[in-house]
Design an enzyme around this catalytic site. Structure first.
Site, PDB file in Angstrom:
ATOM      1  NE  ARG A  83      -3.878  -2.222   2.639  1.00 48.84           N
ATOM      2  CZ  ARG A  83      -3.204  -3.433   3.441  1.00 48.84           C
ATOM      3  NH1 ARG A  83      -2.293  -3.565   3.937  1.00 48.84           N
ATOM      4  NH2 ARG A  83      -4.143  -4.386   3.371  1.00 48.84           N
ATOM      5  CE  LYS A  90      -6.191  -0.440   4.781  1.00 48.59           C
ATOM      6  NZ  LYS A  90      -7.691  -0.592   3.997  1.00 48.59           N
ATOM      7  CG  HIS A 118      -4.726   1.499  -5.075  1.00 49.19           C
ATOM      8  ND1 HIS A 118      -4.347   1.012  -3.920  1.00 49.19           N
ATOM      9  CD2 HIS A 118      -5.900   1.174  -5.233  1.00 49.19           C
ATOM     10  CE1 HIS A 118      -5.076   0.049  -3.460  1.00 49.19           C
ATOM     11  NE2 HIS A 118      -6.110   0.014  -4.122  1.00 49.19           N
ATOM     12  NE  ARG A 138      -2.920  -2.793  -2.177  1.00 47.88           N
ATOM     13  CZ  ARG A 138      -2.628  -3.486  -1.154  1.00 47.88           C
ATOM     14  NH1 ARG A 138      -1.315  -3.916  -1.015  1.00 47.88           N
ATOM     15  NH2 ARG A 138      -3.478  -4.250  -0.586  1.00 47.88           N
ATOM     16  CG  HIS A 182      -6.410  -8.154   0.284  1.00 42.47           C
ATOM     17  ND1 HIS A 182      -6.627  -8.492  -1.128  1.00 42.47           N
ATOM     18  CD2 HIS A 182      -6.285  -6.700   0.162  1.00 42.47           C
ATOM     19  CE1 HIS A 182      -6.503  -7.337  -1.737  1.00 42.47           C
ATOM     20  NE2 HIS A 182      -6.061  -6.415  -0.842  1.00 42.47           N
ATOM     21  CE1 TYR A 237      -5.960  -6.121  -7.893  1.00 43.49           C
ATOM     22  CE2 TYR A 237      -6.341  -7.284  -5.969  1.00 43.49           C
ATOM     23  CZ  TYR A 237      -5.879  -5.993  -6.635  1.00 43.49           C
ATOM     24  OH  TYR A 237      -5.650  -4.844  -6.025  1.00 43.49           O
TER      25      TYR A 237
END
Length: 308
Positions: free
Chosen positions: A157, A181, A253, A256, A279, A288
């Protein structure tokens, strides 16, 4: 409990118990304070709001032009807030329990072709070889090249990328340990080209006396002490223009996305890509899989005995 105090207590819990990042906490605060303002105008405390008030608030932000994704995010913040109030026995019910999230179309991520990424990285490397450039411009070129090589090699990220500590560049390990995160750590491999670009940039960075002892790999004069995401995005668009690419299709992004899509195109396992991207839910990664359609079609066409 008054609403302002309840929001503060909720945010403290999110930080201490769930490890929410500062950006996440600020987003929760903005969403909850906006809802609290709406409830107050209706003559009630948010902590005491009924389902009708929450539904009216969602209708209000929809009328203000907020996208379905933004509406869903605000409802999610309210759900977590009221579940917290219920758990703490501040309320005996959850007024969001009967509310449906706004319907939203799941758009496919923008990606770059492998050829376009090669063109972008090639241009970035070429600009580092300009020996006539002023020292400041040369350092920025080296920094941008390192940023792009690391980003495309790891799929970080952008907030994880610009906030890398300098210690990651001082080891010769083939992996980076990244804090993502929710303060969750994950390990991502680093390509030889990315490490070479990082090492070349670091040699010039370390020669600057004002950066001695600076803890960040990409330091800058900013509130955080490291390069702002907006600055990186702006420099990336400038590079894309010089590389002859459409700038509106380029962002950190998007790179990414390209990292994930190109891995899948070349046979990577979806679970492995999920882990690399950080994730928590594989359903996020599954967006994806559209890139696999062409590959699967080609496999059938080339190997099925009855294919034309």
């Amino acid at each position: 409990m008054r609403t302002a105090a309840a929001i503060e207590t909720f945010l403290e819990m999110m930080s201490a118990e769930r490890g929410a990042a500062q950006n996440t906490l600020e987003s929760y605060r903005r969403d909850l304070e906006d809802a609290a303002g709406f409830a107050s105008a209706a003559g009630v405390q948010l902590t005491m709001a009924e389902p009708a008030t929450i539904r009216a608030y969602l209708d209000d932000i929809a009328g203000r032009g907020y996208a379905a994704t933004s509406q869903a995010r605000r409802l999610s913040a309210l759900r977590q807030f009221f579940r917290f109030l219920y758990t703490e026995n501040i309320r005996t019910d959850d007024p969001t329990g009967t509310l449906d999230a706004p319907r939203k179309d799941r758009s496919l991520p923008k990606i770059l072709s492998e050829a376009d990424v090669e063109k972008l990285l090639g241009r970035a490397e070429l600009e580092t070889l300009d020996t006539t450039a002023p020292a400041g411009d040369h350092l920025r070129a080296l920094r941008l090249h390192a940023l792009l090589e690391i980003l495309y090699a790891t799929g970080l990220r952008v907030s994880e990328l610009v906030g890398l500590p300098v210690t990651v560049a001082r080891s010769d390990h083939r992996f980076l340990m990244v804090r993502g995160k929710g303060s969750k750590d994950r390990m991502v491999p680093l390509s030889g080209k990315a490490r070479a670009a990082m090492t070349t940039y670091l040699a010039v960075r370390d020669a600057l006396p004002n950066l001695a002892g600076n803890p960040w790999l990409f330091p800058a004069i900013s509130e955080t002490g490291f390069l702002a995401r907006q600055v990186f995005a702006r420099e990336l668009k400038g590079l894309a223009a010089r590389a002859g690419l459409v700038t509106s299709a380029i962002s950190p992004h998007v790179l990414r996305h390209a990292f994930a899509s190109h891995l899948l195109q070349n046979g990577a396992d979806l679970r492995a890509v999920q882990q690399l991207l950080g994730h928590s839910d594989i359903s996020t990664t599954q967006i994806y899989t559209h890139v696999m359609e062409e590959r699967l079609h080609r496999l059938v066409t080339e190997h099925h005995p009855l294919a034309d």
